[in-house]
Design a protein around this motif. Structure first.
Motif, PDB file in Angstrom:
ATOM      1  N   TYR A   4       0.879  -1.167   0.000  1.00  0.00           N
ATOM      2  CA  TYR A   4       0.000   0.000   0.000  1.00  0.00           C
ATOM      3  C   TYR A   4       0.917   1.218   0.000  1.00  0.00           C
ATOM      4  CZ  TYR A   4      -3.071   3.740   1.168  1.00  0.00           C
ATOM      5  OH  TYR A   4      -3.726   4.941   1.112  1.00  0.00           O
TER       6      TYR A   4
ATOM      7  N   LYS B 252      -3.496   1.160   7.960  1.00  0.00           N
ATOM      8  CA  LYS B 252      -3.474   0.152   6.886  1.00  0.00           C
ATOM      9  C   LYS B 252      -2.899  -1.206   7.267  1.00  0.00           C
ATOM     10  CE  LYS B 252      -5.232   2.938   3.891  1.00  0.00           C
ATOM     11  NZ  LYS B 252      -6.631   2.771   3.482  1.00  0.00           N
TER      12      LYS B 252
ATOM     13  N   VAL C 242      -3.510  -4.753   5.249  1.00  0.00           N
ATOM     14  CA  VAL C 242      -2.502  -5.260   4.313  1.00  0.00           C
ATOM     15  C   VAL C 242      -2.084  -6.690   4.705  1.00  0.00           C
ATOM     16  CG1 VAL C 242      -0.216  -4.849   3.292  1.00  0.00           C
ATOM     17  CG2 VAL C 242      -1.746  -2.929   3.694  1.00  0.00           C
TER      18      VAL C 242
END
Ligand code: KG4
Ligand code: ZN
Length: 337
Positions: free
Chosen positions: A33, A57, A61
């Motif tokens: 990402y 994130k 992820v």
């Protein structure tokens, strides 16, 4: 023998990345990402913002990497993570996630040096031979690293001031060309012509690179032109900067090749994605047909976790396992890691 399945996390700068590698060979997933769109607005990576996005994130992820590999945490046999060098707050996020997984699932934890990751990205392409010379060129590093044997690092030249990627980013900013500067300058220079003269760079010592003076030369050249009422031809300036920057890299690499006669040369790091550098290194190595050259594909040049997983599998092979109390390191010595 049962399979070795490493889940690796990389969060040292502005990419939140997780990869899964089986038996040191088979890459089952490689999720990245990139935060570039956010940092673009500020013209550079804001460390505090990077850390916050990693927090948002990281779990997603990890989940995505498991999903793409079609695995669950029960299939994982070791957890790897970038311990440093990098942005301290950003590193903390990856480390905390990795330590939590290692503790909860009772798995070995493997701390990885980010530069070892960049170098071993090449092992994802083909087996490496030793002695190996790695040209590491990224946003934070400009180094020539000698590996006499697998997993043994000796830094034989490094920058005395800015990293080469940092210089690309700064020059792009001066030219108001955008962020990140590397790929933009790379593209602009393709249509540039030899027009501006920038002074040749002279590092302080034999074992150094230097890029801050070159950046100042660009600023001075722009000021000179503007004083004369001339418009700057950005493509030509990008060309002049890139030729001088890479000339230094190539000359030093050639000297070191002559001195140590490696069996294999690899390039690594974000700037290894540069098309002119790739061309020039090919040309240089054409003079040494006995030396193997590996240039990793773009996706393994910029930050990713596949390279961290590969370096971790090398660490495991050499019995290098970390304890659960390891911390993030903004500076980390590659030779003594
Ligand atoms: O390895 P990396 O993703 O992060 C660090 O560990 O630093 O490298 C990022 C750097 C940035 O400075 C970026 O401008 C540069 O790599 N870069 C390039 C190119 N693509 C990325 N520099 C020159 N030419 C490129 N094509
Ligand atoms: Zn990197």
């Amino acid at each position: 023998m049962s399979d070795q399945v490493i889940l690796a996390i990389e969060s040292s700068c502005d990419e939140t990345a997780v990869a899964i590698l089986k038996n040191g060979k088979q890459l089952l997933s490689n999720v990245v990402y990139s935060q570039i769109d956010t940092h673009k607005e500020f013209g550079g990576v804001i460390p505090e913002v990077a850390s916050r996005i990693h927090v948002e994130k990281i779990t997603l992820v990890i989940a995505q990497a498991l999903k793409e590999a079609n695995l669950t945490m029960q299939d994982i046999t070791a957890i790897a993570v970038t311990q440093g060098p990098g942005l301290i707050g950003a590193l903390h996020v990856g480390l905390q996630a990795a330590k939590t997984l290692a503790w909860y699932y009772e798995l070995p934890l493997i701390g990885v040096h980010h530069i070892a990751g960049h170098i071993y990205a090449n092992e994802l392409v083909e087996p490496l031979s030793y002695p190996l010379l790695a040209l590491v060129v990224s946003g934070g590093h400009t180094e020539l690293v000698l590996l006499e044997e697998e997993n043994q690092y000796q830094v034989i030249a490094q920058t005395g001031d800015d990293a080469i990627g940092e210089a690309y980013d700064k020059v792009a900013r001066v030219l108001e060309a955008g962020y990140p500067g590397g790929p933009i300058i790379d593209k602009m220079a393709k249509s540039g012509k030899p027009h501006y003269q920038l002074a040749k760079v002279k590092p302080h010592t034999e074992d150094q690179f230097s890029f801050s003076g070159l950046k100042s030369s660009v600023i001075q050249a722009i000021a000179r032109e503007q004083k004369q009422g001339l418009e700057i031809i950005k493509e030509d300036m990008a060309f002049a900067f890139q030729e001088r920057a890479l000339e230094q890299i190539l000359n030093k690499t050639k000297d070191v090749i002559e001195q140590i006669a490696p069996k294999h040369v690899v390039i690594a790091g974000g700037v290894a994605a540069n098309s002119r550098l790739r061309e020039l290194i090919h040309e240089l190595l054409a003079n040494y047909p006995e030396i193997k050259l590996t240039i990793p594909p773009m996706k393994y040049c910029t930050d990713n976790a596949a390279m961290i997983a590969m370096a971790a599998s090398i660490n495991l092979k050499h019995g290098k396992i970390s304890t659960l109390d390891i911390g993030a390191k903004s500076v980390l010595d590659l030779a003594n890691f």
